[in-house]
Design an enzyme around this catalytic site. Structure first.
Site, PDB file in Angstrom:
ATOM      1  N   GLN A 176     -21.793  28.369  -5.394  1.00 53.70           N
ATOM      2  CA  GLN A 176     -21.109  27.292  -4.677  1.00 53.70           C
ATOM      3  C   GLN A 176     -20.344  26.424  -5.674  1.00 53.70           C
ATOM      4  O   GLN A 176     -20.783  25.348  -6.036  1.00 53.70           O
ATOM      5  CB  GLN A 176     -22.156  26.450  -3.933  1.00 53.70           C
ATOM      6  N   PHE A 177     -19.179  26.912  -6.107  1.00 51.35           N
ATOM      7  CA  PHE A 177     -18.407  26.161  -7.089  1.00 51.35           C
ATOM      8  C   PHE A 177     -17.968  24.806  -6.561  1.00 51.35           C
ATOM      9  O   PHE A 177     -17.716  23.879  -7.334  1.00 51.35           O
ATOM     10  CB  PHE A 177     -17.204  26.965  -7.592  1.00 51.35           C
ATOM     11  N   THR A 178     -17.918  24.649  -5.247  1.00 52.68           N
ATOM     12  CA  THR A 178     -17.462  23.376  -4.678  1.00 52.68           C
ATOM     13  C   THR A 178     -18.436  22.231  -4.933  1.00 52.68           C
ATOM     14  O   THR A 178     -18.091  21.071  -4.701  1.00 52.68           O
ATOM     15  CB  THR A 178     -17.185  23.510  -3.162  1.00 52.68           C
TER      16      THR A 178
END
Length: 148
Positions: free
Chosen positions: A78-80
């Site tokens: 989950q790079f966000t």
């Protein structure tokens, strides 16, 4: 590294209509890797999460860990989690690790958790995923190794 940890009765990840990872009782971990992260952060985070006492004992107190309840962990990249929303309306992701480093540390984190005897399921790195979960409690925790 950043992790959004959710206690679940069940969770699954679907990619292109196919279930690629699924667990029953356990933890869903949305995992973000920052551009300054190393294997040391992956090890600290794995150790912390496996030892978290977030499951209830017979007195309804959160005293039990994932291994105490025989649970599993579902890890979803989950790079966000590294979004910077302070300016404007479009998030900036400059603090997120580049994909090659992020995938390497994501994989390392998954291996470290599995090495502790916890069953681990995963999503698919750099894929569009649909995540379904039933959050129990609800219990949701935010862990950031930069704050330790």
């Amino acid at each position: 590294m950043r992790a959004c940890v959710q206690r679940v009765s069940r969770a699954k990840v679907v990619v292109e209509g196919q279930v690629v990872g699924e667990i029953g009782l356990g933890l869903l971990i949305l995992l973000g890797v920052g551009h300054r992260d190393t294997e040391a952060e992956a090890a600290k985070l794995a150790e912390k999460i496996v030892g978290l006492r977030v499951f209830e004992d017979q007195q309804q107190k959160m005293n039990l860990s994932i291994s105490d309840v025989g649970g599993a962990i579902l890890v979803v990249s989950q790079f966000t989690l590294f979004a910077d929303c302070r300016k404007g309306r479009r998030p900036s992701f400059t603090d997120a690790a580049p994909p090659q480093l992020a995938e390497q540390l994501y994989d390392r984190f998954v291996r470290l958790v599995a090495d502790k005897g916890i069953p681990v399921a995963t999503g698919q790195f750099r894929q569009y995923m649909q995540v379904e979960l039933v959050n129990e409690g609800p219990v949701t925790l935010w862990l950031d190794t930069a704050e330790w």
